[in-house]
Design a protein around this motif. Sequence first.
Motif, PDB file in Angstrom:
ATOM      1  N   ASP A 115       0.829  -1.211   0.000  1.00 11.16           N
ATOM      2  CA  ASP A 115       0.000   0.000   0.000  1.00 11.16           C
ATOM      3  C   ASP A 115       0.862   1.260   0.000  1.00 11.16           C
ATOM      4  O   ASP A 115       0.520   2.263  -0.634  1.00 11.16           O
ATOM      5  CB  ASP A 115      -0.948  -0.007   1.200  1.00 11.16           C
ATOM      6  CG  ASP A 115      -2.112  -0.970   1.023  1.00 11.16           C
ATOM      7  OD1 ASP A 115      -2.180  -1.637  -0.038  1.00 11.16           O
ATOM      8  OD2 ASP A 115      -2.956  -1.066   1.934  1.00 11.16           O
ATOM      9  N   CYS A 116       1.988   1.224   0.719  1.00 13.22           N
ATOM     10  CA  CYS A 116       2.907   2.371   0.714  1.00 13.22           C
ATOM     11  C   CYS A 116       3.413   2.634  -0.705  1.00 13.22           C
ATOM     12  O   CYS A 116       3.466   3.789  -1.156  1.00 13.22           O
ATOM     13  CB  CYS A 116       4.092   2.112   1.642  1.00 13.22           C
ATOM     14  SG  CYS A 116       3.733   2.340   3.399  1.00 13.22           S
ATOM     15  N   LEU A 117       3.797   1.574  -1.388  1.00 11.41           N
ATOM     16  CA  LEU A 117       4.316   1.737  -2.744  1.00 11.41           C
ATOM     17  C   LEU A 117       3.253   2.338  -3.662  1.00 11.41           C
ATOM     18  O   LEU A 117       3.555   3.198  -4.499  1.00 11.41           O
ATOM     19  CB  LEU A 117       4.806   0.393  -3.278  1.00 11.41           C
ATOM     20  CG  LEU A 117       6.018  -0.202  -2.550  1.00 11.41           C
ATOM     21  CD1 LEU A 117       6.342  -1.592  -3.081  1.00 11.41           C
ATOM     22  CD2 LEU A 117       7.233   0.712  -2.682  1.00 11.41           C
ATOM     23  N   LYS A 118       2.010   1.911  -3.495  1.00 15.52           N
ATOM     24  CA  LYS A 118       0.916   2.468  -4.313  1.00 15.52           C
ATOM     25  C   LYS A 118       0.715   3.951  -4.037  1.00 15.52           C
ATOM     26  O   LYS A 118       0.329   4.713  -4.928  1.00 15.52           O
ATOM     27  CB  LYS A 118      -0.386   1.712  -4.025  1.00 15.52           C
ATOM     28  CG  LYS A 118      -0.427   0.289  -4.559  1.00 15.52           C
ATOM     29  CD  LYS A 118      -1.696  -0.415  -4.097  1.00 15.52           C
ATOM     30  CE  LYS A 118      -1.642  -1.903  -4.421  1.00 15.52           C
ATOM     31  NZ  LYS A 118      -2.746  -2.647  -3.777  1.00 15.52           N
ATOM     32  N   GLN A 119       0.966   4.367  -2.794  1.00 15.14           N
ATOM     33  CA  GLN A 119       0.731   5.758  -2.392  1.00 15.14           C
ATOM     34  C   GLN A 119       1.985   6.637  -2.549  1.00 15.14           C
ATOM     35  O   GLN A 119       1.956   7.818  -2.206  1.00 15.14           O
ATOM     36  CB  GLN A 119       0.281   5.802  -0.931  1.00 15.14           C
ATOM     37  CG  GLN A 119      -1.066   5.156  -0.678  1.00 15.14           C
ATOM     38  CD  GLN A 119      -2.218   5.940  -1.270  1.00 15.14           C
ATOM     39  OE1 GLN A 119      -2.196   7.162  -1.311  1.00 15.14           O
ATOM     40  NE2 GLN A 119      -3.217   5.236  -1.760  1.00 15.14           N
ATOM     41  N   GLY A 120       3.065   6.045  -3.043  1.00 18.40           N
ATOM     42  CA  GLY A 120       4.283   6.814  -3.240  1.00 18.40           C
ATOM     43  C   GLY A 120       5.077   7.073  -1.968  1.00 18.40           C
ATOM     44  O   GLY A 120       5.897   7.997  -1.921  1.00 18.40           O
ATOM     45  N   VAL A 121       4.846   6.263  -0.940  1.00 15.20           N
ATOM     46  CA  VAL A 121       5.602   6.399   0.312  1.00 15.20           C
ATOM     47  C   VAL A 121       6.906   5.613   0.168  1.00 15.20           C
ATOM     48  O   VAL A 121       6.889   4.429  -0.160  1.00 15.20           O
ATOM     49  CB  VAL A 121       4.786   5.873   1.507  1.00 15.20           C
ATOM     50  CG1 VAL A 121       5.631   5.870   2.782  1.00 15.20           C
ATOM     51  CG2 VAL A 121       3.518   6.693   1.696  1.00 15.20           C
ATOM     52  N   GLU A 122       8.040   6.274   0.419  1.00 17.34           N
ATOM     53  CA  GLU A 122       9.337   5.626   0.257  1.00 17.34           C
ATOM     54  C   GLU A 122       9.507   4.507   1.286  1.00 17.34           C
ATOM     55  O   GLU A 122       9.281   4.702   2.476  1.00 17.34           O
ATOM     56  CB  GLU A 122      10.461   6.650   0.431  1.00 17.34           C
ATOM     57  CG  GLU A 122      11.842   6.067   0.176  1.00 17.34           C
ATOM     58  CD  GLU A 122      12.969   7.071   0.322  1.00 17.34           C
ATOM     59  OE1 GLU A 122      13.894   7.034  -0.504  1.00 17.34           O
ATOM     60  OE2 GLU A 122      12.917   7.891   1.262  1.00 17.34           O
ATOM     61  N   CYS A 123       9.913   3.342   0.807  1.00 14.10           N
ATOM     62  CA  CYS A 123      10.161   2.185   1.663  1.00 14.10           C
ATOM     63  C   CYS A 123      11.641   1.858   1.601  1.00 14.10           C
ATOM     64  O   CYS A 123      12.166   1.527   0.531  1.00 14.10           O
ATOM     65  CB  CYS A 123       9.349   0.981   1.195  1.00 14.10           C
ATOM     66  SG  CYS A 123       7.564   1.180   1.362  1.00 14.10           S
ATOM     67  N   VAL A 124      12.322   1.961   2.737  1.00 15.88           N
ATOM     68  CA  VAL A 124      13.771   1.750   2.803  1.00 15.88           C
ATOM     69  C   VAL A 124      14.057   0.574   3.727  1.00 15.88           C
ATOM     70  O   VAL A 124      13.642   0.579   4.895  1.00 15.88           O
ATOM     71  CB  VAL A 124      14.493   3.018   3.314  1.00 15.88           C
ATOM     72  CG1 VAL A 124      15.995   2.773   3.409  1.00 15.88           C
ATOM     73  CG2 VAL A 124      14.196   4.208   2.401  1.00 15.88           C
ATOM     74  N   TYR A 125      14.759  -0.412   3.205  1.00 11.39           N
ATOM     75  CA  TYR A 125      15.168  -1.561   4.011  1.00 11.39           C
ATOM     76  C   TYR A 125      16.034  -1.104   5.185  1.00 11.39           C
ATOM     77  O   TYR A 125      16.892  -0.228   5.040  1.00 11.39           O
ATOM     78  CB  TYR A 125      15.960  -2.535   3.129  1.00 11.39           C
ATOM     79  CG  TYR A 125      16.778  -3.548   3.886  1.00 11.39           C
ATOM     80  CD1 TYR A 125      16.210  -4.716   4.376  1.00 11.39           C
ATOM     81  CD2 TYR A 125      18.148  -3.329   4.108  1.00 11.39           C
ATOM     82  CE1 TYR A 125      16.974  -5.650   5.071  1.00 11.39           C
ATOM     83  CE2 TYR A 125      18.920  -4.264   4.801  1.00 11.39           C
ATOM     84  CZ  TYR A 125      18.324  -5.415   5.279  1.00 11.39           C
ATOM     85  OH  TYR A 125      19.084  -6.331   5.971  1.00 11.39           O
TER      86      TYR A 125
END
Length: 273
Positions: A240-250
């Motif tokens: 859902d974050c990726l769909k909303q453009g929220v950066e996901c950092v390992y």
Amino acid sequence: MVLKWDGHTHTRYCYHGSDAAEEQYLDRAIELGFERYTISEHPPLPAGLIEDAALFRELAMPTEELPLYMEYAKQMKQQYEGRIEVTVGLELDYLPGQLDFTQRIVDQWGRDLEDVVYSVHYLPGIGGTRCIDFTADYSREYLLGYYGTMEKLVDAYYDHVEAAIAFAAGLPMRKRIGHINLIEKFAKALPPIEEAQIRARLEGILPLLAKSNVGIDVNTAGLRVETCGKPYVPEWFIADCLKQGVECVYGSDSHKPEHVGTGWDWFAAQMQG
């Protein structure tokens, strides 16, 4: 292609971690093929935040060490230039009622800081401010004993996360919320948390992240914790974050060199959908 970046790591300036030299962490990151590595140590905390003096000493470096740490991180950045991109960061804490303490750190060091992981480690509890991630018995006594039910404890935690997002939104550097489901660290040792409650709270948090340009630390440290056994970010939430453009950092949240890279393959699979 996902940038191979470990965005949450610790150093010998962490008093609940390892005294290993930073080169051991960075050499392992290079060996594993990482391209970027954020050094994100805990900065000092306000004096007396935690009543237990011995525990307090373990939580963060003393005030006089922050300049030494910043110099250390910048030295590593320079030393490893051309081999891996090292970024200088901190894991700041959301400190209700003492946000000015954090702001002073940002004001003093903001020119050097490239990354901030902003985390909720503390909640009001019996006897004052308490850690949410120390031990299961500690959480049961000082937090569950204070809130009465896991439902109320979990809601208090996510209320703090929402407030942390609001503060992080004003930070000028790259920023992300640390281990957003840290409240699940002792899930197998404490009364159960309703999955529906976590989902509802995270669904409410998602638009706050998107609006605030605050990313997520996809923290895999929970895989190393017997009472958790899973990353601190659910797979559906990453999607859902990726769909909303929220950066996901390992983030390995490494406290020892051998922790670097924990759960990377799982993270990479989530990023590919």
